[in-house]
Scaffold this motif. Structure first.
Motif, PDB file in Angstrom:
ATOM      1  N   LEU A 188      -8.446  -5.099   5.850  1.00  0.00           N
ATOM      2  CA  LEU A 188      -7.674  -4.295   5.572  1.00  0.00           C
ATOM      3  C   LEU A 188      -6.185  -3.869   5.118  1.00  0.00           C
ATOM      4  CD1 LEU A 188      -5.437  -8.345   6.681  1.00  0.00           C
ATOM      5  CD2 LEU A 188      -6.357  -6.043   8.062  1.00  0.00           C
ATOM      6  N   GLU A 189      -6.870  -3.135   3.988  1.00  0.00           N
ATOM      7  CA  GLU A 189      -6.377  -2.726   2.952  1.00  0.00           C
ATOM      8  C   GLU A 189      -6.942  -1.195   3.285  1.00  0.00           C
ATOM      9  OE1 GLU A 189      -5.419  -5.563  -1.119  1.00  0.00           O
ATOM     10  OE2 GLU A 189      -7.681  -4.383  -0.685  1.00  0.00           O
ATOM     11  N   LEU A 190      -8.400  -1.480   3.535  1.00  0.00           N
ATOM     12  CA  LEU A 190      -8.864   0.042   4.015  1.00  0.00           C
ATOM     13  C   LEU A 190      -8.317   0.497   5.050  1.00  0.00           C
ATOM     14  CD1 LEU A 190     -10.924   2.025   3.536  1.00  0.00           C
ATOM     15  CD2 LEU A 190     -12.428   0.080   5.016  1.00  0.00           C
ATOM     16  N   TYR A 191      -8.400  -0.410   6.028  1.00  0.00           N
ATOM     17  CA  TYR A 191      -7.537   0.226   6.857  1.00  0.00           C
ATOM     18  C   TYR A 191      -6.270   0.412   6.840  1.00  0.00           C
ATOM     19  CZ  TYR A 191      -3.852  -0.245  11.213  1.00  0.00           C
ATOM     20  OH  TYR A 191      -3.130  -0.698  12.240  1.00  0.00           O
ATOM     21  N   ALA A 192      -5.006   0.327   6.241  1.00  0.00           N
ATOM     22  CA  ALA A 192      -3.613   0.663   5.254  1.00  0.00           C
ATOM     23  C   ALA A 192      -3.840   1.524   5.096  1.00  0.00           C
ATOM     24  CB  ALA A 192      -3.126  -0.909   5.014  1.00  0.00           C
ATOM     25  N   SER A 193      -4.679   1.950   4.142  1.00  0.00           N
ATOM     26  CA  SER A 193      -4.681   3.378   3.866  1.00  0.00           C
ATOM     27  C   SER A 193      -5.091   4.437   4.289  1.00  0.00           C
ATOM     28  CB  SER A 193      -5.901   3.367   2.834  1.00  0.00           C
ATOM     29  OG  SER A 193      -7.463   3.332   3.571  1.00  0.00           O
ATOM     30  N   LYS A 194      -5.298   4.503   5.549  1.00  0.00           N
ATOM     31  CA  LYS A 194      -5.472   4.981   6.546  1.00  0.00           C
ATOM     32  C   LYS A 194      -5.166   5.099   7.640  1.00  0.00           C
ATOM     33  CE  LYS A 194     -10.509   5.489   5.431  1.00  0.00           C
ATOM     34  NZ  LYS A 194     -11.864   5.555   6.046  1.00  0.00           N
ATOM     35  N   SER A 195      -3.386   4.667   7.927  1.00  0.00           N
ATOM     36  CA  SER A 195      -2.785   4.010   9.063  1.00  0.00           C
ATOM     37  C   SER A 195      -1.425   4.863   9.166  1.00  0.00           C
ATOM     38  CB  SER A 195      -2.554   2.247   8.957  1.00  0.00           C
ATOM     39  OG  SER A 195      -1.884   2.489  10.580  1.00  0.00           O
ATOM     40  N   SER A 196      -1.615   5.073  10.011  1.00  0.00           N
ATOM     41  CA  SER A 196       0.327   5.499  10.091  1.00  0.00           C
ATOM     42  C   SER A 196       0.845   4.663  10.770  1.00  0.00           C
ATOM     43  CB  SER A 196       0.198   6.608  10.950  1.00  0.00           C
ATOM     44  OG  SER A 196      -0.488   6.770  12.412  1.00  0.00           O
ATOM     45  N   ARG A 197       0.808   3.945  10.497  1.00  0.00           N
ATOM     46  CA  ARG A 197       1.776   2.185  11.460  1.00  0.00           C
ATOM     47  C   ARG A 197       2.431   1.802  10.263  1.00  0.00           C
ATOM     48  NH1 ARG A 197      -0.147   3.970  15.971  1.00  0.00           N
ATOM     49  NH2 ARG A 197      -2.256   3.115  16.992  1.00  0.00           N
ATOM     50  N   LYS A 198       3.793   1.184  10.717  1.00  0.00           N
ATOM     51  CA  LYS A 198       4.112   0.541  10.109  1.00  0.00           C
ATOM     52  C   LYS A 198       4.043  -0.684   9.443  1.00  0.00           C
ATOM     53  CE  LYS A 198       8.648   3.278  10.739  1.00  0.00           C
ATOM     54  NZ  LYS A 198       9.900   3.232  11.676  1.00  0.00           N
ATOM     55  N   LEU A 199       3.163  -1.411   8.616  1.00  0.00           N
ATOM     56  CA  LEU A 199       2.274  -2.397   7.763  1.00  0.00           C
ATOM     57  C   LEU A 199       4.037  -3.725   6.695  1.00  0.00           C
ATOM     58  CD1 LEU A 199      -0.934  -0.954   7.209  1.00  0.00           C
ATOM     59  CD2 LEU A 199      -0.267  -1.506   9.505  1.00  0.00           C
ATOM     60  N   TYR A 200       3.819  -4.900   8.027  1.00  0.00           N
ATOM     61  CA  TYR A 200       4.417  -5.434   6.844  1.00  0.00           C
ATOM     62  C   TYR A 200       3.963  -7.152   6.549  1.00  0.00           C
ATOM     63  CZ  TYR A 200       8.060  -2.203   8.392  1.00  0.00           C
ATOM     64  OH  TYR A 200       8.894  -1.229   8.476  1.00  0.00           O
ATOM     65  N   ASN A 201       3.822  -7.344   5.479  1.00  0.00           N
ATOM     66  CA  ASN A 201       3.124  -8.751   5.188  1.00  0.00           C
ATOM     67  C   ASN A 201       4.477  -9.676   4.741  1.00  0.00           C
ATOM     68  OD1 ASN A 201       2.193 -11.135   4.378  1.00  0.00           O
ATOM     69  ND2 ASN A 201       1.369 -10.317   2.728  1.00  0.00           N
ATOM     70  N   ALA A 202       4.635 -10.981   5.977  1.00  0.00           N
ATOM     71  CA  ALA A 202       5.576 -11.937   5.852  1.00  0.00           C
ATOM     72  C   ALA A 202       5.592 -13.112   5.544  1.00  0.00           C
ATOM     73  CB  ALA A 202       6.386 -12.566   7.535  1.00  0.00           C
ATOM     74  N   THR A 203       4.007 -12.992   4.889  1.00  0.00           N
ATOM     75  CA  THR A 203       2.985 -14.326   4.813  1.00  0.00           C
ATOM     76  C   THR A 203       3.833 -15.077   3.609  1.00  0.00           C
ATOM     77  OG1 THR A 203       1.492 -13.101   5.579  1.00  0.00           O
ATOM     78  CG2 THR A 203       1.622 -15.970   3.818  1.00  0.00           C
ATOM     79  N   THR A 204       4.200 -16.589   3.587  1.00  0.00           N
ATOM     80  CA  THR A 204       5.254 -16.684   2.801  1.00  0.00           C
ATOM     81  C   THR A 204       4.662 -16.489   1.124  1.00  0.00           C
ATOM     82  OG1 THR A 204       6.021 -18.261   4.283  1.00  0.00           O
ATOM     83  CG2 THR A 204       6.886 -18.838   2.107  1.00  0.00           C
ATOM     84  N   LYS A 205       3.364 -17.339   0.861  1.00  0.00           N
ATOM     85  CA  LYS A 205       2.337 -16.907   0.212  1.00  0.00           C
ATOM     86  C   LYS A 205       1.703 -16.129   0.356  1.00  0.00           C
ATOM     87  CE  LYS A 205       1.756 -21.482   0.343  1.00  0.00           C
ATOM     88  NZ  LYS A 205       1.567 -22.986  -0.418  1.00  0.00           N
ATOM     89  N   GLY A 206       0.095 -16.187  -0.789  1.00  0.00           N
ATOM     90  CA  GLY A 206      -0.730 -15.714  -0.644  1.00  0.00           C
ATOM     91  C   GLY A 206      -0.678 -13.749  -1.658  1.00  0.00           C
ATOM     92  N   GLU A 207      -1.628 -13.761  -1.136  1.00  0.00           N
ATOM     93  CA  GLU A 207      -2.248 -12.525  -2.210  1.00  0.00           C
ATOM     94  C   GLU A 207      -1.519 -11.133  -1.719  1.00  0.00           C
ATOM     95  OE1 GLU A 207      -5.743 -13.114  -4.309  1.00  0.00           O
ATOM     96  OE2 GLU A 207      -6.168 -11.927  -2.633  1.00  0.00           O
ATOM     97  N   GLU A 208      -0.990 -10.107  -2.831  1.00  0.00           N
ATOM     98  CA  GLU A 208      -0.170  -8.814  -2.202  1.00  0.00           C
ATOM     99  C   GLU A 208      -1.900  -8.317  -1.627  1.00  0.00           C
ATOM    100  OE1 GLU A 208       2.875  -8.057  -2.323  1.00  0.00           O
ATOM    101  OE2 GLU A 208       3.259  -9.733  -3.109  1.00  0.00           O
ATOM    102  N   ILE A 209      -1.163  -7.828  -0.493  1.00  0.00           N
ATOM    103  CA  ILE A 209      -2.227  -7.091   0.562  1.00  0.00           C
ATOM    104  C   ILE A 209      -2.143  -5.495   0.149  1.00  0.00           C
ATOM    105  CG2 ILE A 209      -3.111  -6.551   2.546  1.00  0.00           C
ATOM    106  CD1 ILE A 209      -2.546  -9.179   3.624  1.00  0.00           C
ATOM    107  N   LYS A 210      -2.417  -4.142  -0.152  1.00  0.00           N
ATOM    108  CA  LYS A 210      -2.573  -3.532  -0.782  1.00  0.00           C
ATOM    109  C   LYS A 210      -2.057  -2.352   0.763  1.00  0.00           C
ATOM    110  CE  LYS A 210      -4.208  -2.859  -4.866  1.00  0.00           C
ATOM    111  NZ  LYS A 210      -5.442  -2.315  -5.754  1.00  0.00           N
ATOM    112  N   GLY A 211      -0.834  -1.987   0.962  1.00  0.00           N
ATOM    113  CA  GLY A 211      -0.363  -1.070   1.684  1.00  0.00           C
ATOM    114  C   GLY A 211       0.515  -2.092   2.974  1.00  0.00           C
ATOM    115  N   PHE A 212       0.426  -3.590   2.828  1.00  0.00           N
ATOM    116  CA  PHE A 212       1.074  -4.109   3.651  1.00  0.00           C
ATOM    117  C   PHE A 212       2.614  -4.356   2.632  1.00  0.00           C
ATOM    118  CE2 PHE A 212      -2.682  -4.559   5.950  1.00  0.00           C
ATOM    119  CZ  PHE A 212      -2.834  -4.465   7.541  1.00  0.00           C
ATOM    120  N   THR A 213       3.512  -3.966   3.156  1.00  0.00           N
ATOM    121  CA  THR A 213       4.562  -4.144   2.739  1.00  0.00           C
ATOM    122  C   THR A 213       5.445  -5.782   2.910  1.00  0.00           C
ATOM    123  OG1 THR A 213       5.987  -1.640   3.132  1.00  0.00           O
ATOM    124  CG2 THR A 213       7.847  -3.685   2.045  1.00  0.00           C
TER     125      THR A 213
END
Length: 258
Positions: free
Chosen positions: A222-247
């Motif tokens: 997911l982080e590799l994908y985010a580093s190359k993607s032009s999409r707007k990427l978000y993370n609405a997960t309540t808990k869990g780790e940060e995922i780089k590239g997902f706001t």
């Protein structure tokens, strides 16, 4: 993600996890055969969802229950396409919520998957060396057309969009379908191991080690994908780790941008 980009990642996964390329291929050949005359194409699926620009991808982590409640209260339900990793299907069925697409390697429970297949827009069924028996048993029982995927080089009616676990494969699918915004929910790549350990008396350490490796690869992809993607990427997960590239955000905040 095309095959040329995916192949070295696939070979890394095979080496680390001890998988068999030959068994992956055998599984793919079986799925390709069983989908003869009932395979859904990517174009067919794209036509079913092209009227919406936001995909919400639900994993099956510990945050799932809270994330579903937050999703319902945000009133986003009618404005997005809902894509589930198959482990999240039961929670949606129990609440009578709409399910659009399920990404599955068929380990989400036979009854749940069959029931889900009756009403969803599409089942995206994945083949790998460890699910040959489930493919043979379950694919003939699923309703409607099926979009088939493989983790080796695609052929026949099968696709390979990239991705390893159901959750990250769902994100790669959402990207391929062309959604402008992709939102993660129920994606607890670190918390899930801890939650599993708390809820059992005798810990299966071998299972934990395999699960940890799978989650690590899923997060990495997911982080590799985010580093190359032009999409707007978000993370609405309540808990869990940060995922780089997902706001980090909430469903309410996303709803306010519509």
């Amino acid at each position: 993600m095309d095959w040329e980009e995916w192949e070295p990642l696939y070979l890394e996964i095979v080496k680390e996890m001890g998988y068999s390329i030959e068994e992956d291929l055998s599984s793919a050949q079986l799925l390709n055969k069983l989908l003869s005359g009932r395979a859904m194409s990517l174009e067919e699926l794209r036509e079913k969802v092209c009227n919406k620009s936001i995909a919400v991808v639900f994993g099956a982590g510990p945050s799932l229950t809270m994330d579903i409640l937050n999703f319902i209260s945000s009133e986003l339900l009618d404005d997005v396409v809902i894509i589930l990793a198959d482990g999240a299907s039961r929670a949606f069925l129990e609440r009578g919520l709409r399910i659009d697409i399920v990404v599955t390697d068929l380990d989400g429970g036979d009854k749940v998957l069959i029931e889900t297949s009756k009403n969803c827009l599409a089942m995206v069924v994945h083949s790998h060396g460890d699910n040959i028996d489930r493919i043979e048993r379950l694919v003939p029982l699923l309703y409607k057309k099926i979009l088939g995927t493989t983790q080796c080089k695609p052929f026949g009616v099968l696709y390979n969009f990239g991705g390893f676990t159901d959750g990250d494969r769902a994100v790669f699918l959402a990207d391929t379908l062309g959604f402008k915004k992709i939102v993660l929910a129920g994606m607890d790549f670190g918390e899930e191991i801890g939650e599993y350990s708390k809820n059992i008396k005798e810990i299966d350490y071998d299972w934990l080690e395999v699960k940890k490796k799978k989650l690590s690869f899923g997060k990495k992809l997911l982080e590799l994908y985010a580093s190359k993607s032009s999409r707007k990427l978000y993370n609405a997960t309540t808990k869990g780790e940060e995922i780089k590239g997902f706001t980090r955000t909430s469903f309410r905040e996303i709803a306010q941008t519509l």
